[in-house]
Design an enzyme around this catalytic site. Structure first.
Site, mmCIF file in Angstrom:
data_model
loop_
_atom_site.group_PDB
_atom_site.id
_atom_site.type_symbol
_atom_site.label_atom_id
_atom_site.label_comp_id
_atom_site.label_asym_id
_atom_site.label_seq_id
_atom_site.Cartn_x
_atom_site.Cartn_y
_atom_site.Cartn_z
ATOM 1 N N PHE A 1 0.807 -1.226 0.000
ATOM 2 C CA PHE A 1 0.000 0.000 0.000
ATOM 3 C C PHE A 1 0.836 1.271 0.000
ATOM 4 O O PHE A 1 0.366 2.329 -0.378
ATOM 5 C CB PHE A 1 -0.937 0.015 1.229
ATOM 6 C CG PHE A 1 -0.250 0.463 2.504
ATOM 7 C CD1 PHE A 1 -0.128 1.812 2.810
ATOM 8 C CD2 PHE A 1 0.298 -0.459 3.390
ATOM 9 C CE1 PHE A 1 0.519 2.231 3.969
ATOM 10 C CE2 PHE A 1 0.953 -0.050 4.541
ATOM 11 C CZ PHE A 1 1.060 1.303 4.826
ATOM 12 N N LYS B 1 -1.256 -6.913 -9.237
ATOM 13 C CA LYS B 1 -2.196 -7.067 -8.123
ATOM 14 C C LYS B 1 -1.811 -6.009 -7.107
ATOM 15 O O LYS B 1 -0.924 -6.206 -6.276
ATOM 16 C CB LYS B 1 -2.066 -8.475 -7.534
ATOM 17 C CG LYS B 1 -3.292 -8.991 -6.817
ATOM 18 C CD LYS B 1 -3.761 -8.121 -5.674
ATOM 19 C CE LYS B 1 -2.973 -8.270 -4.417
ATOM 20 N NZ LYS B 1 -3.363 -7.291 -3.354
ATOM 21 N N GLU C 1 -5.065 -3.592 -1.851
ATOM 22 C CA GLU C 1 -6.505 -3.299 -1.812
ATOM 23 C C GLU C 1 -6.791 -2.000 -1.050
ATOM 24 O O GLU C 1 -7.900 -1.498 -1.080
ATOM 25 C CB GLU C 1 -7.290 -4.474 -1.231
ATOM 26 C CG GLU C 1 -6.866 -4.958 0.154
ATOM 27 C CD GLU C 1 -5.704 -5.949 0.147
ATOM 28 O OE1 GLU C 1 -4.674 -5.677 -0.528
ATOM 29 O OE2 GLU C 1 -5.800 -6.974 0.850
ATOM 30 N N ARG C 2 -5.760 -1.450 -0.358
ATOM 31 C CA ARG C 2 -5.991 -0.220 0.423
ATOM 32 C C ARG C 2 -6.020 1.021 -0.463
ATOM 33 O O ARG C 2 -6.721 1.979 -0.173
ATOM 34 C CB ARG C 2 -4.876 -0.038 1.454
ATOM 35 C CG ARG C 2 -4.614 -1.268 2.241
ATOM 36 C CD ARG C 2 -4.615 -1.019 3.729
ATOM 37 N NE ARG C 2 -4.596 -2.302 4.392
ATOM 38 C CZ ARG C 2 -3.485 -2.962 4.722
ATOM 39 N NH1 ARG C 2 -2.316 -2.431 4.480
ATOM 40 N NH2 ARG C 2 -3.552 -4.130 5.301
ATOM 41 N N CYS D 1 9.514 1.693 3.352
ATOM 42 C CA CYS D 1 10.399 0.575 3.686
ATOM 43 C C CYS D 1 11.820 1.069 3.904
ATOM 44 O O CYS D 1 12.653 0.348 4.424
ATOM 45 C CB CYS D 1 10.387 -0.462 2.584
ATOM 46 S SG CYS D 1 11.107 0.155 1.078
ATOM 47 N N GLU E 1 8.995 -4.316 13.054
ATOM 48 C CA GLU E 1 8.866 -3.192 12.110
ATOM 49 C C GLU E 1 7.570 -2.469 12.473
ATOM 50 O O GLU E 1 6.475 -3.003 12.259
ATOM 51 C CB GLU E 1 8.793 -3.712 10.668
ATOM 52 C CG GLU E 1 8.696 -2.579 9.662
ATOM 53 C CD GLU E 1 8.475 -3.056 8.218
ATOM 54 O OE1 GLU E 1 7.789 -4.072 8.010
ATOM 55 O OE2 GLU E 1 8.976 -2.368 7.315
HETATM 56 P P1 NAD Z 1 1.606 -6.618 2.999
HETATM 57 O O1 NAD Z 1 2.651 -7.658 3.041
HETATM 58 O O2 NAD Z 1 0.499 -6.678 3.997
HETATM 59 O O3 NAD Z 1 0.888 -6.621 1.562
HETATM 60 C C1 NAD Z 1 1.626 -6.650 0.370
HETATM 61 C C2 NAD Z 1 0.807 -7.330 -0.712
HETATM 62 O O4 NAD Z 1 0.550 -8.679 -0.310
HETATM 63 C C3 NAD Z 1 -0.549 -6.680 -0.938
HETATM 64 O O5 NAD Z 1 -0.826 -6.651 -2.310
HETATM 65 C C4 NAD Z 1 -1.507 -7.579 -0.176
HETATM 66 O O6 NAD Z 1 -2.797 -7.609 -0.754
HETATM 67 C C5 NAD Z 1 -0.846 -8.946 -0.286
HETATM 68 N N1 NAD Z 1 -1.120 -9.791 0.882
HETATM 69 C C6 NAD Z 1 -1.362 -9.384 2.160
HETATM 70 N N2 NAD Z 1 -1.572 -10.451 2.957
HETATM 71 C C7 NAD Z 1 -1.452 -11.556 2.178
HETATM 72 C C8 NAD Z 1 -1.553 -12.949 2.432
HETATM 73 N N3 NAD Z 1 -1.805 -13.430 3.656
HETATM 74 N N4 NAD Z 1 -1.377 -13.801 1.405
HETATM 75 C C9 NAD Z 1 -1.119 -13.346 0.168
HETATM 76 N N5 NAD Z 1 -1.011 -12.017 -0.127
HETATM 77 C C10 NAD Z 1 -1.169 -11.134 0.862
HETATM 78 O O7 NAD Z 1 2.359 -5.205 3.058
HETATM 79 P P2 NAD Z 1 1.712 -3.760 3.170
HETATM 80 O O8 NAD Z 1 1.180 -3.558 4.546
HETATM 81 O O9 NAD Z 1 0.831 -3.480 2.011
HETATM 82 O O10 NAD Z 1 3.036 -2.859 2.946
HETATM 83 C C11 NAD Z 1 3.925 -2.546 3.980
HETATM 84 C C12 NAD Z 1 5.078 -3.521 4.037
HETATM 85 O O11 NAD Z 1 5.752 -3.540 2.795
HETATM 86 C C13 NAD Z 1 6.127 -3.128 5.058
HETATM 87 O O12 NAD Z 1 6.580 -4.288 5.710
HETATM 88 C C14 NAD Z 1 7.239 -2.513 4.220
HETATM 89 O O13 NAD Z 1 8.524 -2.556 4.798
HETATM 90 C C15 NAD Z 1 7.156 -3.358 3.008
HETATM 91 N N6 NAD Z 1 7.767 -2.707 1.853
HETATM 92 C C16 NAD Z 1 8.984 -3.164 1.443
HETATM 93 C C17 NAD Z 1 9.613 -2.544 0.386
HETATM 94 C C18 NAD Z 1 10.959 -3.015 -0.087
HETATM 95 O O14 NAD Z 1 11.397 -2.545 -1.117
HETATM 96 N N7 NAD Z 1 11.635 -3.924 0.590
HETATM 97 C C19 NAD Z 1 9.003 -1.475 -0.274
HETATM 98 C C20 NAD Z 1 7.755 -1.056 0.165
HETATM 99 C C21 NAD Z 1 7.143 -1.686 1.236
#
Ligand code: NAD
Length: 501
Positions: free
Chosen positions: A152, A176, A179-180, A284, A385
């Site tokens: 998100f 994909k 969804e937020r 991140c 985190e």
């Molecule tokens: P998230 O892991 O909750 O979601 C990421 C994606 O995975 C979304 O599209 C979501 O719909 C999907 N998802 C969520 N739960 C799932 C499940 N149980 N099974 C399958 N798919 C699922 O992350 P978020 O809250 O959207 O984003 C924040 C996180 O992303 C933080 O941990 C941040 O550090 C990380 N991030 C990392 C980078 C990087 O480059 N390393 C960059 C941006 C964000």
């Protein structure tokens, strides 16, 4: 809910609701009100998107490099012209301030600019006369249908780390998004179409776990790029590679900034405040832990606390706001919980953002910048985190102790050092087990022509994202060994293993 705007998928060049498994609310984090709903796709929607993308691959994979570059340049022009609109969509659903949202769009466009150079990037190599009358050369082929699953916190930039490079390499793409904040991807899809990209090359399937699992399991998907939290990154990597896909999965982070006593306190505190509280800490690459060395701690905490307390928190769309709300109410409450647990476990709450009220936006998901001092590695606020505007200050006696602390952390995304000592900076750069390092630069996000990625639990898989690694990830290489014998010079084949002559 009647009259509620619905955000749909984009499959085969048009918006469609497909066969949804449900809907999810899209909030306005500044007011706390629902502003739209997004359809949650099903396995049937993924199957349809894969079918359409596979059909589009037949033509797009054969398109000339000139044609691909022209589409990329046109997309870049259109997205640049609509950058303000993209930023407004980001700000309205994510909550970040408009200038920050615009910065994310601009950084995403840098990857598009990188991908405009695809004719150069896809050049192979050629060895003339590798053996007598034999030439050897290599060239790259696209993989097929590839998917991107994104978080998100950067709804334009993170997808742009993926799709411009994947498409320029001749693949077709299924995004994909989170969804937020699903709306920016719809506008991006329209811009690709306007730029002349054939229908079916770029597709969006909205949804959550059901869509992700269907993409991971579908044998028609050749590769998956994922960016999100560490537990999901690990899961995506394991499940995707189990079905034979290429997977790059970027995870979460705990980024430390080390401040040495020889650093300029004013400069370091300015940059720490921006890196910890910019985008409400939902980056991140945000700095969430400051490690002060020797006597650097007290003056730094004082300066950071003063600047954090002076930050103007308000709705992202208000140009005077320096920090916006948190993406959801649950995330805001989780962040507040870490300030509480930090205090209970012995940290000093130097600045407490809990209870902040923004007049006129009482129901918004706001929390103010917060500083925890005297944090130790055993505290929850240090271990997890937090992904919010909370800076934990840890004290260390020496640079080596600071390096050891960073290296003991399971994450290895980014880190920074503030110092005027080249010797200390060099020791730091060489010593830390972290993928992206800043020297007096708090958020060292690499330019698009380098690749982005951390170490340890911040990246699963061998490949970092965009830049040269991106081109490698989205292509496969063939090496051709070639001889054109003349009839008169024809020599008999031998039965030993071919050697050079
Ligand atoms: P998230 O892991 O909750 O979601 C990421 C994606 O995975 C979304 O599209 C979501 O719909 C999907 N998802 C969520 N739960 C799932 C499940 N149980 N099974 C399958 N798919 C699922 O992350 P978020 O809250 O959207 O984003 C924040 C996180 O992303 C933080 O941990 C941040 O550090 C990380 N991030 C990392 C980078 C990087 O480059 N390393 C960059 C941006 C964000």
């Amino acid at each position: 809910m009647t009259g509620m705007r619905t955000i749909e998928h984009w499959i085969g060049g048009k918006s469609t609701s497909g066969s949804p498994s449900g809907t999810a609310p899209v909030w306005d984090p500044a007011t706390g009100a629902q502003q739209a709903e997004v359809v949650l796709g099903s396995a049937a929607d993924v199957a349809e998107a894969v079918r359409v993308a596979a059909a589009a691959f037949e033509e797009w994979s054969q398109s000339s490099l000139s044609r691909r570059a022209k589409v990329l340049f046109a997309f870049r022009e259109l997205a640049t012209a609509r950058a303000g609109e993209l930023a407004e969509l980001v700000s309205s659903e994510h909550g970040k301030v408009l200038s920050d949202a615009r910065g994310e769009v601009d950084r995403g466009l840098e990857v598009v600019e990188f991908a405009c150079g695809i004719p150069h990037l896809l050049k192979g190599s050629f060895s003339d006369q590798a053996s007598t009358d034999v030439d050897v050369f290599s060239f790259r082929s696209p993989l097929g249908v590839v998917a991107g699953i994104t978080p998100f916190n950067f709804p334009v930039m993170v997808p742009m780390w993926m799709h411009p490079v994947a498409i320029a390499c001749g693949n077709t793409f299924i995004l994909k998004p989170s969804e937020r904040d699903p709306s920016p991807s719809q506008l991006v899809a329209e811009l690709w179409q306007e730029a002349g990209l054939p229908d079916g090359v770029f597709n969006v399937v909205q949804g959550g776990k059901e869509v992700v699992d269907a993409l991971l399991d579908d044998p028609g998907v050749a590769a998956v790029s994922f960016v999100g939290s560490t537990p999901i990154a690990r899961y995506v990597h394991e499940r995707g590679t189990a079905t034979g896909k290429r997977v790059q999965a970027l995870g979460g982070a705990k980024n430390h900034a080390v401040v040495l006593p020889d650093a300029d306190v004013d400069y370091a505190s300015d940059h720490l405040v921006a890196a910890a509280f910019g985008s409400a800490g939902e980056r991140c690459m945000a700095i969430s832990a400051a490690v002060t060395v020797g006597g650097a701690g007290d003056a730094l905490v004082e300066a950071v606390s003063a600047k954090a307390s002076a930050m103007k928190v308000g709705p992202g769309r208000d140009p005077s706001s320096e920090m916006g709300p948190i993406v959801t109410r649950e995330a805001r409450d989780r962040i507040a919980g870490y300030i509480g647990s930090g205090a209970e476990q012995g940290a000093r709450v130097a600045v407490d953002g809990r209870g902040l009220v923004v007049p006129g936006h009482e129901d918004g998901f706001f929390i103010g910048p917060s500083v925890l001092d005297h944090v130790t590695p055993s505290m929850d606020a240090y271990r997890d985190e937090i992904f919010g505007p909370v800076l934990s200050v840890v004290r260390a006696d020496t640079v080596d102790e600071a390096i050891a602390l960073i290296n003991a952390n399971p994450y290895g995304n980014g880190t920074a050092i503030f110092t005027s000592s080249g010797e200390a900076a060099r020791r730091f750069k060489r010593g830390v087990t972290v993928g992206m390092i800043g020297v007096n630069v708090p958020i060292p996000v690499p330019m698009a022509y380098y690749s982005f990625g951390g170490w340890k639990d911040s990246l699963f898989g061998q490949s970092r994202i965009h830049g040269p690694d991106g081109v490698d990830f989205y292509t496969r290489t063939k090496v051709v060994t070639e001889r054109w014998p003349t009839v008169s010079a024809h020599s008999a084949a031998s039965y030993h293993f071919p050697t050079s002559t």
